[in-house]
Motif scaffolding. Structure first.
Motif, PDB file in Angstrom:
ATOM      1  N   ALA A  41       0.827  -1.208   0.000  1.00 37.31           N
ATOM      2  CA  ALA A  41       0.000   0.000   0.000  1.00 37.31           C
ATOM      3  C   ALA A  41       0.864   1.262   0.000  1.00 37.31           C
ATOM      4  CB  ALA A  41      -0.934  -0.006   1.214  1.00 37.31           C
ATOM      5  N   LEU A  42       1.945   1.252   0.790  1.00 36.83           N
ATOM      6  CA  LEU A  42       2.853   2.398   0.806  1.00 36.83           C
ATOM      7  C   LEU A  42       3.543   2.581  -0.533  1.00 36.83           C
ATOM      8  CD1 LEU A  42       4.492   2.047   4.346  1.00 36.83           C
ATOM      9  CD2 LEU A  42       2.772   3.709   3.628  1.00 36.83           C
ATOM     10  N   TRP A  43       3.872   1.469  -1.194  1.00 39.16           N
ATOM     11  CA  TRP A  43       4.512   1.572  -2.506  1.00 39.16           C
ATOM     12  C   TRP A  43       3.545   2.139  -3.539  1.00 39.16           C
ATOM     13  CZ3 TRP A  43       3.815  -1.021  -7.285  1.00 39.16           C
ATOM     14  CH2 TRP A  43       4.846  -0.795  -8.210  1.00 39.16           C
ATOM     15  N   VAL A  44       2.269   1.782  -3.435  1.00 37.97           N
ATOM     16  CA  VAL A  44       1.268   2.294  -4.372  1.00 37.97           C
ATOM     17  C   VAL A  44       1.112   3.807  -4.210  1.00 37.97           C
ATOM     18  CG1 VAL A  44      -1.204   2.276  -4.926  1.00 37.97           C
ATOM     19  CG2 VAL A  44       0.017   0.124  -4.626  1.00 37.97           C
ATOM     20  N   MET A  45       1.110   4.282  -2.967  1.00 38.63           N
ATOM     21  CA  MET A  45       0.916   5.709  -2.706  1.00 38.63           C
ATOM     22  C   MET A  45       2.231   6.455  -2.476  1.00 38.63           C
ATOM     23  SD  MET A  45      -0.508   5.739   1.220  1.00 38.63           S
ATOM     24  CE  MET A  45      -0.249   7.494   1.360  1.00 38.63           C
TER      25      MET A  45
END
Length: 364
Positions: A41-45
């Motif tokens: 999720a952090l990589w996506v955002m």
């Protein structure tokens, strides 16, 4: 009557029937899965993390004001209005300096274009103050004669600034400006959501921190928030104070556009030891105009103001509430700025607070 067993109840019953020795691999696998999902999720955002971080810093700084206003509002509609008002105020305070500087630049653009055309045709004569420099005057005058005193279209220094270089610089500047505008827009949106959530957000964050890291982790989070809040106060309040004092000095010494220059000084003063770049430039302008006394006065007064602000007022504001020594405050601000950019000015002291708390717990 037959009982309706939901899937959750069946799953809980199945887990209860599993021996404790077999649950440990399941807990490890679940922890790995949760960590992988969080990292994904952090990589996506990842492109929006700076906006979230900036919104968090601003929200922490204004949280006492938000809670005070929300205590008077009472209803959800008024809470939303408070969030809108605070977000709009933050956006206006950030945008207004750039608008003023841009408006001043546009008003001066006609005179600048006329001066540039004249310089391109006839060159820029050597200023009078070059002959009065304490050292290096002959070298500076020789370089000026060879590069700037000639018509600029044939100057060796100007040939390096060919069209492709100007286009490349303009394109990079446009890209950075567009990126900054996008980050600023998402920062305001995120800030509004944080303000609208209000105390529920802080309560849930503390509850999650306490559940994950215990009471010591929650206390550490509170100390980090206090460090960020005091850092914002130290940087912004001291910067505005330096800008106000030096703006008065500009006005008294006869520097043009003293208000705008004082605003630029305030913005530069929010970065440690950057205010001298502005008031020394003003002093050089006064010296070039022949006002040596005014130039010396602005430079001396500026260094006195910066010395008092940087060595006494700012460390007191930043380190007072968090009990950080001056050296750790300085390391946190400068090291944070070097590591994380402008955002690191606020993250660095928070990390130094973590280091201080952990050291205090270790030696207790």
């Amino acid at each position: 009557m037959p009982q309706d067993n939901s899937p959750e109840q069946e799953t809980d019953g199945a887990l209860e029937s599993v021996p404790s020795t077999d649950r440990k691999p399941q807990h490890i696998a679940a922890a790995v899965l949760y960590a992988a999902l969080v990292l994904l999720a952090l990589w996506v955002m990842r492109d929006f993390i700076p906006a979230v971080a900036w919104a968090g810093v601003i929200a922490i700084a204004l949280w006492p004001l938000l809670t005070r206003l929300e205590a008077r509002s009472g209803s959800h509609k008024r809470t939303t209005l408070v969030a809108i008002a605070l977000t709009a105020a933050v956006g206006l305070l950030i945008v207004l300096p750039f608008v003023l500087v841009f408006a001043q630049a546009v008003s001066e653009m006609h005179d600048f274009i006329a001066w540039l055309r004249e310089a391109e045709a006839t060159g820029i004569p050597v200023p009078d103050f070059v002959a009065h420099l304490p050292f290096g005057s002959a070298q500076v005058a020789s370089w000026w004669q060879d590069n700037l005193a000639l018509p600029l279209h044939g100057s060796p220094a100007m040939k390096a600034l060919h069209g492709d270089a100007v286009v490349t610089i303009g394109r990079r500047f446009g890209t950075l400006a567009a990126h900054g505008l996008v980050v600023f827009s998402f920062t305001l949106v995120t800030l509004f959501v944080m303000f609208q959530a209000g105390p529920r957000l802080s309560c849930n964050l503390l509850k999650g921190t306490r559940r994950a890291f215990g009471s010591h982790g929650a206390l550490l989070a509170v100390r980090m928030a206090a460090a960020v809040r005091s850092t914002v106060s130290g940087l912004v309040v001291v910067g505005l104070g330096e800008g106000a004092f030096l703006g008065i000095a500009y006005l008294v010494s006869g520097v043009p556009h003293a208000a705008v220059l004082g605003l630029l000084t305030a913005i530069a003063a929010m970065l440690p030891f950057c205010a001298p770049l502005v008031f020394c430039g003003a002093a050089l302008w006064l010296f070039a105009q022949g006002a040596a006394a005014g130039a010396i006065g602005v430079a001396v007064f500026g260094f006195i103001v910066v010395f008092i602000a940087e060595h006494f007022v700012r460390p007191l504001l930043i380190g007072g509430s968090t009990r950080l020594p001056f050296l750790l405050v300085l390391f946190g601000i400068l090291g944070g700025a070097q590591t994380f950019g402008f955002l690191g000015l606020f993250i660095g002291p928070a990390l130094m607070t973590v280091l201080t708390v952990l050291w205090s717990e270790w030696v207790r």
